[in-house]
Design a protein around this motif. Sequence first.
Motif, PDB file in Angstrom:
ATOM      1  N   GLN A   2       0.823  -1.194   0.000  1.00  0.00           N
ATOM      2  CA  GLN A   2       0.000   0.000   0.000  1.00  0.00           C
ATOM      3  C   GLN A   2       0.865   1.256   0.000  1.00  0.00           C
ATOM      4  OE1 GLN A   2      -2.772  -0.239   3.244  1.00  0.00           O
ATOM      5  NE2 GLN A   2      -3.492  -2.266   2.668  1.00  0.00           N
ATOM      6  N   GLY A   3       0.293   2.336  -0.491  1.00  0.00           N
ATOM      7  CA  GLY A   3       0.954   3.623  -0.589  1.00  0.00           C
ATOM      8  C   GLY A   3       0.115   4.500  -1.481  1.00  0.00           C
ATOM      9  N   PRO A   4       0.513   5.767  -1.677  1.00  0.00           N
ATOM     10  CA  PRO A   4      -0.306   6.676  -2.483  1.00  0.00           C
ATOM     11  C   PRO A   4      -0.604   6.168  -3.885  1.00  0.00           C
ATOM     12  CG  PRO A   4       1.315   7.913  -1.247  1.00  0.00           C
ATOM     13  CD  PRO A   4       1.639   6.467  -1.028  1.00  0.00           C
ATOM     14  N   GLU A   5       0.368   5.559  -4.564  1.00  0.00           N
ATOM     15  CA  GLU A   5       0.104   5.065  -5.923  1.00  0.00           C
ATOM     16  C   GLU A   5      -0.905   3.932  -5.908  1.00  0.00           C
ATOM     17  OE1 GLU A   5       3.306   4.832  -8.899  1.00  0.00           O
ATOM     18  OE2 GLU A   5       4.656   5.373  -7.260  1.00  0.00           O
ATOM     19  N   ALA A   6      -0.739   3.005  -4.977  1.00  0.00           N
ATOM     20  CA  ALA A   6      -1.690   1.895  -4.880  1.00  0.00           C
ATOM     21  C   ALA A   6      -3.073   2.399  -4.471  1.00  0.00           C
ATOM     22  CB  ALA A   6      -1.180   0.857  -3.880  1.00  0.00           C
ATOM     23  N   ASP A   7      -3.117   3.366  -3.569  1.00  0.00           N
ATOM     24  CA  ASP A   7      -4.401   3.944  -3.178  1.00  0.00           C
ATOM     25  C   ASP A   7      -5.068   4.635  -4.361  1.00  0.00           C
ATOM     26  OD1 ASP A   7      -4.273   3.080  -0.563  1.00  0.00           O
ATOM     27  OD2 ASP A   7      -3.532   4.991   0.239  1.00  0.00           O
ATOM     28  N   LEU A   8      -4.274   5.331  -5.184  1.00  0.00           N
ATOM     29  CA  LEU A   8      -4.848   5.996  -6.354  1.00  0.00           C
ATOM     30  C   LEU A   8      -5.439   4.986  -7.321  1.00  0.00           C
ATOM     31  CD1 LEU A   8      -5.437   8.478  -8.053  1.00  0.00           C
ATOM     32  CD2 LEU A   8      -3.122   8.327  -8.980  1.00  0.00           C
ATOM     33  N   ALA A 130      -4.745  12.214  -9.072  1.00  0.00           N
ATOM     34  CA  ALA A 130      -3.412  12.605  -8.626  1.00  0.00           C
ATOM     35  C   ALA A 130      -3.073  11.828  -7.364  1.00  0.00           C
ATOM     36  CB  ALA A 130      -3.316  14.108  -8.352  1.00  0.00           C
ATOM     37  N   HIS A 131      -1.778  11.622  -7.155  1.00  0.00           N
ATOM     38  CA  HIS A 131      -1.309  11.132  -5.866  1.00  0.00           C
ATOM     39  C   HIS A 131      -0.138  11.978  -5.419  1.00  0.00           C
ATOM     40  CE1 HIS A 131       2.448   9.176  -7.201  1.00  0.00           C
ATOM     41  NE2 HIS A 131       1.780   8.764  -8.249  1.00  0.00           N
ATOM     42  N   GLU A 132       0.146  11.942  -4.138  1.00  0.00           N
ATOM     43  CA  GLU A 132       1.236  12.720  -3.572  1.00  0.00           C
ATOM     44  C   GLU A 132       2.543  12.366  -4.279  1.00  0.00           C
ATOM     45  OE1 GLU A 132       2.094  13.802   0.965  1.00  0.00           O
ATOM     46  OE2 GLU A 132       2.633  11.729   0.466  1.00  0.00           O
ATOM     47  N   GLY A 133       3.202  13.363  -4.827  1.00  0.00           N
ATOM     48  CA  GLY A 133       4.462  13.133  -5.509  1.00  0.00           C
ATOM     49  C   GLY A 133       4.345  12.903  -6.998  1.00  0.00           C
ATOM     50  N   GLY A 134       3.115  12.773  -7.501  1.00  0.00           N
ATOM     51  CA  GLY A 134       2.919  12.536  -8.929  1.00  0.00           C
ATOM     52  C   GLY A 134       2.207  13.698  -9.593  1.00  0.00           C
ATOM     53  N   LEU A 214      -6.042  18.132  -3.834  1.00  0.00           N
ATOM     54  CA  LEU A 214      -4.770  17.499  -4.213  1.00  0.00           C
ATOM     55  C   LEU A 214      -4.550  17.570  -5.717  1.00  0.00           C
ATOM     56  CD1 LEU A 214      -2.237  15.905  -3.359  1.00  0.00           C
ATOM     57  CD2 LEU A 214      -3.538  13.817  -3.834  1.00  0.00           C
ATOM     58  N   ILE A 215      -5.608  17.348  -6.495  1.00  0.00           N
ATOM     59  CA  ILE A 215      -5.485  17.417  -7.949  1.00  0.00           C
ATOM     60  C   ILE A 215      -5.012  18.798  -8.377  1.00  0.00           C
ATOM     61  CG2 ILE A 215      -6.814  17.339 -10.103  1.00  0.00           C
ATOM     62  CD1 ILE A 215      -8.529  15.118  -8.626  1.00  0.00           C
ATOM     63  N   ALA A 216      -5.602  19.844  -7.786  1.00  0.00           N
ATOM     64  CA  ALA A 216      -5.188  21.203  -8.121  1.00  0.00           C
ATOM     65  C   ALA A 216      -3.747  21.469  -7.688  1.00  0.00           C
ATOM     66  CB  ALA A 216      -6.138  22.208  -7.474  1.00  0.00           C
ATOM     67  N   GLU A 217      -3.399  21.016  -6.508  1.00  0.00           N
ATOM     68  CA  GLU A 217      -2.034  21.234  -6.002  1.00  0.00           C
ATOM     69  C   GLU A 217      -1.006  20.546  -6.889  1.00  0.00           C
ATOM     70  OE1 GLU A 217       0.193  19.229  -2.348  1.00  0.00           O
ATOM     71  OE2 GLU A 217      -1.332  20.663  -1.685  1.00  0.00           O
ATOM     72  N   ARG A 218      -1.267  19.300  -7.268  1.00  0.00           N
ATOM     73  CA  ARG A 218      -0.307  18.561  -8.090  1.00  0.00           C
ATOM     74  C   ARG A 218      -0.269  19.103  -9.520  1.00  0.00           C
ATOM     75  NH1 ARG A 218       3.363  17.422  -5.427  1.00  0.00           N
ATOM     76  NH2 ARG A 218       4.147  16.331  -7.286  1.00  0.00           N
ATOM     77  N   ALA A 219      -1.322  19.787  -9.937  1.00  0.00           N
ATOM     78  CA  ALA A 219      -1.320  20.430 -11.258  1.00  0.00           C
ATOM     79  C   ALA A 219      -0.434  21.669 -11.271  1.00  0.00           C
ATOM     80  CB  ALA A 219      -2.736  20.801 -11.665  1.00  0.00           C
TER      81      ALA A 219
END
Length: 259
Positions: A2-8, A130-134, A214-219
Motif C-alpha cells: 500500500q501507498g499513495p500510488e496503490a491507493d490511487l 493525482a497522488h502525492e508526488g505525482g 490534491l489534484i489542483a495542487e499537483r497540477a
Amino acid sequence: MQGPEADLQLLTEAALDVGPIALRFWRNDPQAWDKAGDAGPVTEADLAVNDALLARLSAARPGYGWLSEESEANPERLDAEHCFIIDPIDGTRAFIDGQEGFAHSLAVASGDRITAAVVHLPALDLTYAAHEGGPALLNGQPIAPTDADIDGAQVLTYRGVTDPAHWKGGRLPPFQRQFRSSLAWRLCLAAEGRFDAALSLRAAWEWDIAAGSLIAERAGATVSDRRGGRMRFNSPRALLDGMVVAGPRLHGQLIAALA
C-alpha cells in the motif's frame, strides 16, 4: 504494497465502477428528499453509490477510517493513520436536474493531508486523478492551471462572493464570475486551466474539497483556505474555512484583495 500510488489505483477503479450505478438513476426520476438541518438534497443514487464505495474500499483497506457525506459520523476515523474522504455524488442538485456536471469525489487522507485523489464525472467521461508526488492527470494526460491576472480572470464561485463586504475597501476585483454545481469539479476545472480560479468564502465540508484540492495542487495551482492557510483534513468537524484555488500569481492577488 500500500501507498499513495496503490491507493490511487484503488480509488480510480472504484470511481469507474460506481459511475454506471449513478447513471442508472440519472435522468430516470430518482427518489430525492431534503436532508435534515438544511443540509441539502439527497437521492437514492447518492446512497447506492455510497454503499458500493463503502463495501469496495473498506474491504480493500480495512484499517482505513471512513468519512462520507452520506454515512453516519464515525469518530474512530480520527484515530486512523489513513482515512477515506468521500462524496458519493457531488453536485446532487445538478444530478436531480439531469445535468451532466456531477462527480464522484474520492480521496485518501494520511494524517491531515490528502495523498491520493480521484474526481470522476461519469456523464462526461472525465477522470481527474493525482497522488502525492505525482502529476495531476485528466484522462491520463497532465494538466496545469493558467497564469492569469485578477483583471478579467474567470473565477468559479457562487453569487454571494460578489458582495462588496467580502473585499477590502468594498471594492470587488474585476474578475468574471462563473458557476458549476459540483465543488469538486470546480477545483479540477481550475487545475486544468479551463477557468482561472475556484473560490469559496463559505465553510465547506471536507468531502467536497479533499480530492480536488490534491489534484489542483499537483497540477501546479496554489491551494489554501480563504485566509491563505494550509487545508487540514480528517478533522473532528470535517469543515474547512473556505477555499482559494488558482495559479500562484492570481491566488496571491485574490488573498490580498479579500477583506
